[in-house]
Each structure stands twice: as C-alpha cells, then as structure tokens.
Motif scaffolding. Structure first.
Motif, PDB file in Angstrom:
ATOM      1  N   ASP A 281      -0.189  15.458   8.218  1.00  0.00           N
ATOM      2  CA  ASP A 281      -1.502  14.999   7.779  1.00  0.00           C
ATOM      3  C   ASP A 281      -1.693  13.610   8.364  1.00  0.00           C
ATOM      4  N   LYS A 282      -2.926  13.195   8.447  1.00  0.00           N
ATOM      5  CA  LYS A 282      -3.231  11.841   8.905  1.00  0.00           C
ATOM      6  C   LYS A 282      -4.186  11.224   7.890  1.00  0.00           C
ATOM      7  N   ILE A 283      -3.848   9.988   7.446  1.00  0.00           N
ATOM      8  CA  ILE A 283      -4.688   9.311   6.461  1.00  0.00           C
ATOM      9  C   ILE A 283      -5.252   8.024   7.057  1.00  0.00           C
ATOM     10  N   ALA A 284      -6.352   7.588   6.483  1.00  0.00           N
ATOM     11  CA  ALA A 284      -6.936   6.295   6.849  1.00  0.00           C
ATOM     12  C   ALA A 284      -6.290   5.228   5.978  1.00  0.00           C
ATOM     13  N   THR A 285      -5.937   4.108   6.592  1.00  0.00           N
ATOM     14  CA  THR A 285      -5.371   2.971   5.853  1.00  0.00           C
ATOM     15  C   THR A 285      -6.099   1.713   6.308  1.00  0.00           C
TER      16      THR A 285
ATOM     17  N   LEU B 166       0.778   7.825  -0.520  1.00  0.00           N
ATOM     18  CA  LEU B 166       0.742   6.719   0.442  1.00  0.00           C
ATOM     19  C   LEU B 166      -0.596   5.982   0.366  1.00  0.00           C
ATOM     20  N   CYS B 167      -1.673   6.707   0.114  1.00  0.00           N
ATOM     21  CA  CYS B 167      -2.963   6.032  -0.123  1.00  0.00           C
ATOM     22  C   CYS B 167      -2.867   5.138  -1.360  1.00  0.00           C
ATOM     23  N   ASP B 168      -2.194   5.629  -2.400  1.00  0.00           N
ATOM     24  CA  ASP B 168      -2.001   4.823  -3.614  1.00  0.00           C
ATOM     25  C   ASP B 168      -1.270   3.522  -3.297  1.00  0.00           C
ATOM     26  N   TYR B 169      -0.266   3.597  -2.426  1.00  0.00           N
ATOM     27  CA  TYR B 169       0.459   2.392  -2.010  1.00  0.00           C
ATOM     28  C   TYR B 169      -0.522   1.376  -1.403  1.00  0.00           C
ATOM     29  N   PHE B 170      -1.356   1.825  -0.512  1.00  0.00           N
ATOM     30  CA  PHE B 170      -2.307   0.911   0.132  1.00  0.00           C
ATOM     31  C   PHE B 170      -3.360   0.395  -0.845  1.00  0.00           C
ATOM     32  N   GLU B 171      -3.584   1.140  -1.924  1.00  0.00           N
ATOM     33  CA  GLU B 171      -4.544   0.717  -2.939  1.00  0.00           C
ATOM     34  C   GLU B 171      -3.903  -0.171  -4.005  1.00  0.00           C
ATOM     35  N   GLY B 172      -2.602  -0.465  -3.861  1.00  0.00           N
ATOM     36  CA  GLY B 172      -1.963  -1.410  -4.768  1.00  0.00           C
ATOM     37  C   GLY B 172      -0.832  -0.883  -5.621  1.00  0.00           C
TER      38      GLY B 172
ATOM     39  N   VAL C 182       5.092   3.183  -5.774  1.00  0.00           N
ATOM     40  CA  VAL C 182       5.058   4.614  -5.488  1.00  0.00           C
ATOM     41  C   VAL C 182       5.957   4.978  -4.310  1.00  0.00           C
ATOM     42  N   ILE C 183       6.121   4.077  -3.346  1.00  0.00           N
ATOM     43  CA  ILE C 183       6.938   4.446  -2.177  1.00  0.00           C
ATOM     44  C   ILE C 183       8.412   4.608  -2.532  1.00  0.00           C
ATOM     45  N   GLU C 184       8.829   3.992  -3.637  1.00  0.00           N
ATOM     46  CA  GLU C 184      10.218   4.130  -4.058  1.00  0.00           C
ATOM     47  C   GLU C 184      10.520   5.530  -4.578  1.00  0.00           C
ATOM     48  N   THR C 185       9.477   6.276  -4.915  1.00  0.00           N
ATOM     49  CA  THR C 185       9.655   7.616  -5.490  1.00  0.00           C
ATOM     50  C   THR C 185       9.554   8.723  -4.452  1.00  0.00           C
TER      51      THR C 185
END
Length: 171
Positions: A7-11, A66-72, A76-79
């Motif tokens: 998948d590709k997401i916008a960041t 990963l979107c959640d990570y960019f949103e603050g 979440v990345i640790e999980t």
C-alpha cells in the motif's frame, strides 16, 4: 514464493510505501522517491525464495497505524510487527534500534557498545543503512557522535522532521 501486500500512504513528508507479508508483519517501509532502494533491498533479502507484490488497501491495518503515527500517536510504531531477512548481525542491529525510546537518540558508537561490539560503529552504520523498515525500525534515531544528522536514506530533512515530531529537540 513470498507474497508481499503493498500500500502507499500520504504523509507530511511525501508518499510512503508499506509492504508486509500475509501475516501482516512489515517487510519494508520506504519513501516513494526511494522505491528503487526498496526494490534493491527486497531483491537482496528475498532473491532465493522469490517474492511477488500484490496491491492491498490498508493490509492488516498497518497503513492506518502509520498514518496515526504521523498524526501524533507516536507509540503506535512500537506495536507494529516486523519480519526481516538479512544477516544475523543486521537483524541484531535492527532489533536494537527498536529499543531506542521515542524522542531520544543514540550515536553509532553507543549502539555498537550496546550490542557488545565496541569499536564496530562503522559496521553498525552499514547495517543501519540497510534497514528495510524505515520509521518503525527507527534508524532515524541514530546520529553522529558530535550530534550531526548523518546517514538517513530518506534524507537529512526527513530525519530532522521525524526527530522533531518525536519530541527530540535539535540544537
């Protein structure tokens, strides 16, 4: 043959590729403009068994996380589960990278010492540079001994942004 769901997401830093296996373990995370590097690493790591890429929207919820990570939501990345190929030494370095707390940095020599390999800073740097799972395996948290923003495949500007995003105050 390994099937990789992609998948590709916008960041805020540009488009980001997310590739995982069918068990939803991340295998690669890379900036779109560096997709050639990602292809090269995938070829190195999976050339023996082979792989195919299959488009998938939000596989295993990883894109959303990963979107959640960019949103603050930094924790979440640790999980997020990962699975990597590579040498035993590379995997040891990548596993240790995940122990660097969000908002903190370490220099290559410190990372080598933590691995019980004092004096192997260059080898650690090389393994760090071969990390296929950007952000989640936080190679951006490793800096030069003198505090410089050295070596990030996504570029120094992105490295600085990620460190600020995580609360590390750059001098």
């Amino acid at each position: 043959m390994l099937t990789l769901l992609e998948d590709k997401i916008a960041t805020p830093l540009g488009p980001l590729w997310i590739l995982c296996d069918e068990q939803f373990r991340l295998r690669a995370v890379e900036w779109d403009e560096h997709s050639d590097r990602m292809e090269q690493l995938l070829g190195v790591h999976y050339r023996v068994q082979g792989y195919q890429r299959v488009s998938s929207a939000n596989p295993g919820g990883l894109s959303r996380k990963l979107c959640d990570y960019f949103e603050g939501d930094l924790s979440v990345i640790e999980t997020l589960p990962t699975a990597t190929s590579g040498t035993d030494f590379q995997r040891e370095v990548w596993k240790t990278l995940r122990t660097i707390p969000c908002g903190q940095v370490m220099h290559y020599g410190q990372l080598a010492e933590q691995l019980g390999r004092a004096g192997a800073a260059r080898a650690v740097g090389a393994a760090n540079g071969s990390n296929p799972i950007s952000i989640v395996v936080p190679c951006h948290r490793v800096i030069g001994r003198n505090g410089t923003m050295t070596g990030y495949a996504g570029g120094v500007t992105r490295k600085e942004w990620l460190l600020r995003h995580e609360g590390y105050l750059l001098l």
